[in-house]
Structures are given as C-alpha cells and as structure tokens.
Design a protein around this motif. Structure first.
Motif, PDB file in Angstrom:
ATOM      1  N   ALA A 170       1.058  -1.588   0.345  1.00 47.78           N
ATOM      2  CA  ALA A 170      -0.042  -0.247   0.431  1.00 47.78           C
ATOM      3  C   ALA A 170       0.824   1.194  -0.214  1.00 47.78           C
ATOM      4  CB  ALA A 170      -0.799  -0.053   1.664  1.00 47.78           C
ATOM      5  N   VAL A 171       1.962   1.207   0.925  1.00 51.16           N
ATOM      6  CA  VAL A 171       3.319   2.338   1.403  1.00 51.16           C
ATOM      7  C   VAL A 171       3.507   2.729  -0.578  1.00 51.16           C
ATOM      8  CG1 VAL A 171       4.849   3.648   2.010  1.00 51.16           C
ATOM      9  CG2 VAL A 171       3.169   2.038   3.424  1.00 51.16           C
ATOM     10  N   LEU A 172       4.097   0.937  -0.726  1.00 54.40           N
ATOM     11  CA  LEU A 172       4.717   1.082  -3.039  1.00 54.40           C
ATOM     12  C   LEU A 172       4.162   2.291  -3.487  1.00 54.40           C
ATOM     13  CD1 LEU A 172       7.277   0.372  -3.641  1.00 54.40           C
ATOM     14  CD2 LEU A 172       6.260  -1.944  -3.827  1.00 54.40           C
ATOM     15  N   LYS A 173       2.273   1.843  -3.275  1.00 57.02           N
ATOM     16  CA  LYS A 173       1.297   2.452  -4.279  1.00 57.02           C
ATOM     17  C   LYS A 173       1.944   3.542  -4.671  1.00 57.02           C
ATOM     18  CE  LYS A 173      -2.853   1.298  -5.973  1.00 57.02           C
ATOM     19  NZ  LYS A 173      -4.038   0.536  -6.174  1.00 57.02           N
ATOM     20  N   VAL A 174       1.981   3.814  -3.196  1.00 56.16           N
ATOM     21  CA  VAL A 174       1.961   5.399  -3.152  1.00 56.16           C
ATOM     22  C   VAL A 174       2.663   6.296  -3.590  1.00 56.16           C
ATOM     23  CG1 VAL A 174       1.364   7.680  -1.381  1.00 56.16           C
ATOM     24  CG2 VAL A 174       0.333   5.552  -1.342  1.00 56.16           C
TER      25      VAL A 174
END
Length: 319
Positions: free
Chosen positions: A248-252
């Motif tokens: 989820a962080v990587l997507k942001v």
C-alpha cells in the motif's frame, strides 16, 4: 556472410546482441537513433541505421533503399522498445505500433528475413497486468497471426548484468547498507544473465525452428532474501538493514514518483506500471521447451552472474 539487423542496439541487451553478431563475423547492422549513445558499439565492423518506425511509408522506403545497396537481412532481432515512459499510451505506440510497422514494411517490400526474433518479456505472458506487458503481448499476437512470417518470440525474465541500471540501483543500495524490498510476503524470483539471453537468441537463429515462443531464465528460483544474500557476498557486505515496504505504501510512492516524472519530463524507474510488477509474488516460469528445442543450458546461475556484474561495476567505477 550472414547479414543481421539488431534494433535497439544501443541499449543494455542490444549492445550484447550486437557484440555476438560481430564475434560471428556477420555483417552487423545496429538499428539506433542518431542521438543514441554508441558507448558500447565502438567496433568498426558495426554499421548503423536509423529507422523511422512511426511512419510505415517512410520505413518501407528506407528498407528498399538499404536492400538495393547492401542486400536484405538474413536475420532480424527486434529488441527495440520501452520499459518505462512518461505516458502509458507510449507503451503501445512503441512496443506494438512500431513493431507492427516494421513487420508490415518487411512483408510489403518482400524483405522478410529467414528468421525474426521478437524480444518480448515474461510480463507479457500469460495474462499481463501492466501496460508494458499488454503492449508486448499485442506485438506477440501480431506475429503469431502472420502465417508466412518466420518468427521466434523470447520472453526473458529479469535480465541483469554489466551495463544494466535498474538492478544496479538495488546493488548500490545494498552496498550502502540498505535492502528495501517490495511487500511483506516473500517473492519467488527468476533471472537470466544477459550473456545467457544472448546465447538463447543465437541458438534460436541457429536451430531450424520457427513460429514458437519461449520463456528464458537460468532455471533457478530465488527468493528476494536469497537475491540480497548473493549480492551481499559479491559486494563483501556483512551487515545490511532490511526494510520491507508494504505494498500500500509502495503504491502511494509509485504514484508520487510518476507525478514528479510528469513535471520533470523524465521517466521514473518507480511508477504505477512498475508497481504492478513489483507486487507480483511469483515470477517462476517453465524453460523446459527452451532446453528441449534449442538445447539451451545457462552458463550463469545467479551467484556467478552477480559476481561478474559486481566485478564489472567496480572496474568501470559504477560501484
């Protein structure tokens, strides 16, 4: 003497493909843009040509003019393409439209080679999740629809080696003591050293086999943790801080990096399409058809390939 055209010859894989053709004493034509680097294309035997892939009429004229003077190519390795770009539509424009124009121009001018190799990607098969993979799959499907066009499709997994920059950035991070991985769950990874990919491509030219597609890997399966351990050994690095970035962080971060690239007009290694690749947990593939049909055996496992890559990077002051 065989004549070969290698498109995308100035790039990482293309430069190694070109070197092998020169070693075979073939008449070697490197398809590159006029403003492309020739840093790894300095052999005097290499001849250069700059195609206009976006204009099929112009491309046909270029091919006809070339053939009239130099004769037609026996082989073509179509390695040109993009793996990252500013606009998603550019994947299809370059990886599919340009490939279609080249195939149609060769066909319509009567200059179909003895064999045409399309350098595709494991990302294209069987069900691509990325714009990059979808553009490669469309190019594959176009080739597969050509009944009188002798092709081989190669789908390499992660290609690494000297001159490559994305895996190099990971190595440099590990050398600095930081190992950043995508996701909390382990990944099953496969790799192919660039020299082994070149070996597979030329086996495909040498063998009397056409109209087939092959996954290309070294035959090993590695976790992301094993990859880091191999790089650490090659670098002589004992301690590394391992950070697992939740998807989820990587997507942001990917979205932010992509927006920054739009502002700076420079493609980013990290983007939404790349995120879809990094979040995939299983990159295993079946290379038995490659081994059986082409007698392919990798000369490099990941350990040997990483050691040679690190040595090259140090010799050339990359590390």
């Amino acid at each position: 003497m065989k004549r070969i055209l290698i498109t995308g010859a100035s790039g990482f894989i293309g430069s190694f493909l070109t070197e092998e053709a020169v070693c075979r004493n073939w008449q070697t034509w490197a398809g590159i843009r006029k403003n492309s680097s020739r840093e790894y294309l300095k052999n005097e035997q290499i001849r250069f040509i700059d195609f206009n892939y976006s204009d099929k009429t112009r491309l046909k004229r270029q091919i006809e003019e070339h053939v009239a003077v130099h004769g037609k190519w026996d082989y073509i390795i179509h390695n040109a393409g993009v793996t990252k770009c500013l606009h998603v539509a550019d994947f299809e424009r370059v990886n599919y439209d340009y490939t279609r124009n080249l195939i149609e121009a060769l066909t319509e001018t009567g200059n179909v080679p003895e064999k045409f190799i399309l350098m595709s990607s494991l990302s294209a098969y069987p069900d691509p999740a990325t714009a990059y993979g979808k553009s490669k799959l469309k190019a594959e499907q176009l080739l597969q629809s050509q009944s009188e066009f002798p092709y081989i499709i190669l789908r390499p997994t992660g290609v690494y080696g000297p001159r490559e920059k994305d895996y190099f950035l990971m190595m440099r991070s590990i050398q600095a003591g930081l190992d950043v991985t995508a996701g909390l769950e382990p990944q099953q990874l496969t790799f192919i050293y660039v020299k082994d990919l070149v070996k597979a491509a030329y086996l495909a030219l040498d063998k009397p086999i056409v109209n087939k597609a092959y996954a290309v890997a070294d035959g090993g399966v590695y976790t992301d943790k094993e990859y880091t351990a191999i790089v650490k050994r090659a670098l002589g690095k004992r301690y590394v801080i391992r950070i697992k970035v939740p998807l989820a962080v990587l997507k942001v971060l990917s979205i932010v990096a992509e927006e920054i690239s739009r502002i700076t007009h420079r493609p980013s290694t990290l983007n939404r399409d790349k995120y879809k690749i990094m979040k995939q947990r299983d990159w295993t593939c079946d290379i038995e058809p490659l081994k059986q049909d082409l007698d392919f055996r990798a000369d490099y496992d990941l350990e040997k390939g990483i050691q040679e890559t690190v040595a090259w990077c140090k010799e050339n002051h990359w590390l």
